[in-house]
Design a protein around this motif. Structure first.
Motif, PDB file in Angstrom:
ATOM      1  N   SER A  51      40.552  58.589  23.142  1.00  0.00           N
ATOM      2  CA  SER A  51      39.338  58.685  23.414  1.00  0.00           C
ATOM      3  C   SER A  51      37.762  59.089  22.256  1.00  0.00           C
ATOM      4  CB  SER A  51      39.151  60.297  24.087  1.00  0.00           C
ATOM      5  OG  SER A  51      40.249  60.045  24.898  1.00  0.00           O
ATOM      6  N   ALA A  52      37.920  59.179  21.352  1.00  0.00           N
ATOM      7  CA  ALA A  52      37.776  58.858  20.545  1.00  0.00           C
ATOM      8  C   ALA A  52      37.258  57.528  20.427  1.00  0.00           C
ATOM      9  CB  ALA A  52      38.263  59.867  19.197  1.00  0.00           C
ATOM     10  N   LEU A  53      37.579  56.891  20.307  1.00  0.00           N
ATOM     11  CA  LEU A  53      37.201  55.271  19.628  1.00  0.00           C
ATOM     12  C   LEU A  53      36.583  54.657  21.455  1.00  0.00           C
ATOM     13  CD1 LEU A  53      40.748  53.759  18.536  1.00  0.00           C
ATOM     14  CD2 LEU A  53      38.605  54.603  17.447  1.00  0.00           C
TER      15      LEU A  53
ATOM     16  N   MET B 166      35.807  65.048  26.077  1.00  0.00           N
ATOM     17  CA  MET B 166      36.409  66.752  25.789  1.00  0.00           C
ATOM     18  C   MET B 166      38.038  66.329  24.824  1.00  0.00           C
ATOM     19  SD  MET B 166      38.020  70.066  27.654  1.00  0.00           S
ATOM     20  CE  MET B 166      39.157  68.920  28.729  1.00  0.00           C
ATOM     21  N   TYR B 167      38.798  65.555  25.186  1.00  0.00           N
ATOM     22  CA  TYR B 167      40.439  64.706  24.337  1.00  0.00           C
ATOM     23  C   TYR B 167      39.028  64.484  22.780  1.00  0.00           C
ATOM     24  CZ  TYR B 167      42.604  65.207  28.967  1.00  0.00           C
ATOM     25  OH  TYR B 167      42.985  66.205  30.304  1.00  0.00           O
ATOM     26  N   SER B 168      38.286  63.722  23.245  1.00  0.00           N
ATOM     27  CA  SER B 168      38.128  63.186  21.677  1.00  0.00           C
ATOM     28  C   SER B 168      37.836  63.800  20.598  1.00  0.00           C
ATOM     29  CB  SER B 168      36.605  62.497  21.813  1.00  0.00           C
ATOM     30  OG  SER B 168      35.943  63.410  21.752  1.00  0.00           O
ATOM     31  N   PHE B 169      37.536  65.345  21.097  1.00  0.00           N
ATOM     32  CA  PHE B 169      38.050  66.354  19.675  1.00  0.00           C
ATOM     33  C   PHE B 169      39.048  66.780  20.105  1.00  0.00           C
ATOM     34  CE2 PHE B 169      33.272  65.795  21.644  1.00  0.00           C
ATOM     35  CZ  PHE B 169      32.350  65.359  20.641  1.00  0.00           C
TER      36      PHE B 169
ATOM     37  N   VAL C 295      40.168  69.713  16.894  1.00  0.00           N
ATOM     38  CA  VAL C 295      40.080  69.030  15.544  1.00  0.00           C
ATOM     39  C   VAL C 295      38.796  68.459  15.027  1.00  0.00           C
ATOM     40  CG1 VAL C 295      42.649  68.402  15.378  1.00  0.00           C
ATOM     41  CG2 VAL C 295      40.502  66.943  16.420  1.00  0.00           C
ATOM     42  N   GLY C 296      37.570  69.519  16.050  1.00  0.00           N
ATOM     43  CA  GLY C 296      36.567  68.656  16.010  1.00  0.00           C
ATOM     44  C   GLY C 296      35.982  66.922  15.781  1.00  0.00           C
ATOM     45  N   LEU C 297      34.851  66.370  14.705  1.00  0.00           N
ATOM     46  CA  LEU C 297      34.547  65.215  14.496  1.00  0.00           C
ATOM     47  C   LEU C 297      36.246  64.217  13.773  1.00  0.00           C
ATOM     48  CD1 LEU C 297      31.495  65.743  13.934  1.00  0.00           C
ATOM     49  CD2 LEU C 297      32.066  65.014  16.062  1.00  0.00           C
ATOM     50  N   LYS C 298      37.403  65.012  13.465  1.00  0.00           N
ATOM     51  CA  LYS C 298      38.114  64.098  13.011  1.00  0.00           C
ATOM     52  C   LYS C 298      38.673  62.516  13.714  1.00  0.00           C
ATOM     53  CE  LYS C 298      43.379  64.193  11.946  1.00  0.00           C
ATOM     54  NZ  LYS C 298      44.411  64.683  12.465  1.00  0.00           N
ATOM     55  N   HIS C 299      38.945  62.264  14.299  1.00  0.00           N
ATOM     56  CA  HIS C 299      39.145  61.301  15.471  1.00  0.00           C
ATOM     57  C   HIS C 299      37.647  60.460  14.888  1.00  0.00           C
ATOM     58  CE1 HIS C 299      42.650  62.627  16.663  1.00  0.00           C
ATOM     59  NE2 HIS C 299      41.849  63.523  18.039  1.00  0.00           N
ATOM     60  N   TYR C 300      36.515  60.347  14.895  1.00  0.00           N
ATOM     61  CA  TYR C 300      35.728  59.631  14.709  1.00  0.00           C
ATOM     62  C   TYR C 300      35.816  59.460  13.253  1.00  0.00           C
ATOM     63  CZ  TYR C 300      34.220  61.193  19.679  1.00  0.00           C
ATOM     64  OH  TYR C 300      33.664  61.515  20.909  1.00  0.00           O
ATOM     65  N   ASN C 301      35.432  60.611  12.713  1.00  0.00           N
ATOM     66  CA  ASN C 301      35.224  60.607  10.730  1.00  0.00           C
ATOM     67  C   ASN C 301      37.019  58.933  10.833  1.00  0.00           C
ATOM     68  OD1 ASN C 301      34.746  60.156   7.910  1.00  0.00           O
ATOM     69  ND2 ASN C 301      36.483  61.916   8.183  1.00  0.00           N
ATOM     70  N   ASN C 302      38.247  59.588  11.626  1.00  0.00           N
ATOM     71  CA  ASN C 302      39.273  58.417  10.888  1.00  0.00           C
ATOM     72  C   ASN C 302      38.725  57.288  11.358  1.00  0.00           C
ATOM     73  OD1 ASN C 302      40.185  60.155   9.937  1.00  0.00           O
ATOM     74  ND2 ASN C 302      41.446  60.650  11.625  1.00  0.00           N
TER      75      ASN C 302
END
Length: 290
Positions: free
Chosen positions: A260-262, A41-44, A59-66
């Motif tokens: 979290s996303a990483l 949940m935190y990864s979004f 922020v949606g998929l911002k972290h995954y995209n970054n």
């Protein structure tokens, strides 16, 4: 067959099995499932530390995209982590199998040698291993005392020399990390019936042929277990650059959402690698049965 408590033998076996793993299941849901769900949940989200706790913004998929388009450190560290696995896991398996074959023979002090090989797993792990690596204890002296690259680069192409030296430099760590794998191989070797070797000997098989026709197929399940164990251990050990980077993002930058996303990207990456290993072993087993 006599029934107890109105249960069939199969039902009793199922109940016994679940009773053995029930403690693990309870522990998983209490200490792992909830943190995993919160991490996902935190990864979004973007998380800010406020006086009343964490304030989340979607922020949606911002972290995954970054992670793949903005962050210039993550992808190289991911590639380095994968490269280390490709180099170290096969070396660990070969060294562990060779050591297990030697330790399975009847020799003086065999039990003491088994203890010596397993000792680094207990002593040189976690913070101790990180400290030893920081002091250069895991590097061979020849790399520090002699300009090995300068002396060999004129004779060996760099494409061969650098990977070869990297493999040599990892020998110490491989020896320290092989204790568990050696034990697993030993268990597999001791489960092979001696009648198979006697039958092979009666058919005129040499020790080399007995190894490839009897020993190797019989310990194939142990090779799979050791491969998976070595991969998972390599992904989570203290010198893993991705793990260090995620901890840096968490504890130095306090960017919990991005960390979290990483972590989830890293999890999916590990999952794909393990899936590929399962696929390779499955095809190898299928071809062997033909």
């Amino acid at each position: 067959m006599k029934k107890r408590l109105g249960l069939t033998m199969r039902a009793r076996h199922i109940v016994q099995g679940y009773s053995f793993i029930s403690i693990w299941i309870v522990g998983f849901f209490l200490f792992m499932a909830i943190p995993l769900f919160k991490s996902l949940m935190y990864s979004f989200q973007d998380l800010k530390i406020m006086s009343g706790g964490l304030e989340a913004t979607q922020v949606g998929l911002k972290h995954y995209n970054n992670a793949f388009t903005v962050d210039t450190s993550f992808v190289p560290k991911l590639i380095t982590s994968f490269t280390n696995i490709v180099i170290q896991v096969p070396l660990t398996l070969v060294f562990a199998m060779f050591s297990a074959l030697l330790l399975n023979r009847k020799l003086f002090g065999r039990i003491a040698f088994r203890g010596i090989f397993f000792l680094p797993v207990i002593i040189a792990s976690g913070a101790v291993l990180k400290k030893l690596m920081g002091e250069g204890a895991t590097r061979l002296p020849i790399f520090d005392q002699v300009d090995l690259v300068g002396k060999l680069i004129d004779y060996v192409p760099g494409q061969i020399l650098f990977p070869l030296l990297k493999m040599m430099d990892a020998i110490t760590l491989i020896m320290w990390d092989s204790g568990v794998q050696i034990l697993i191989f030993l268990a597999g070797l001791q489960s092979i019936s001696t009648t198979l070797y006697e039958a092979a000997k009666c058919d005129g098989a040499t020790p080399w042929e007995s190894f490839w026709k009897v020993t190797f197929p019989m310990i194939m399940p142990m090779i799979l277990v050791n491969t998976l164990f070595s991969i998972v251990s390599s992904f989570t050990k203290v010198d893993n650059s991705v793990m260090d980077y995620i901890q840096y993002i968490v504890f130095n930058k306090n960017d919990y959402g991005y960390a979290s996303a990483l972590g989830w990207i890293y999890f999916v990456f590990i999952f794909l690698v393990i899936g590929a290993v399962f696929l390779i072993f499955r095809r190898a087993s299928a071809e062997e049965r033909r």
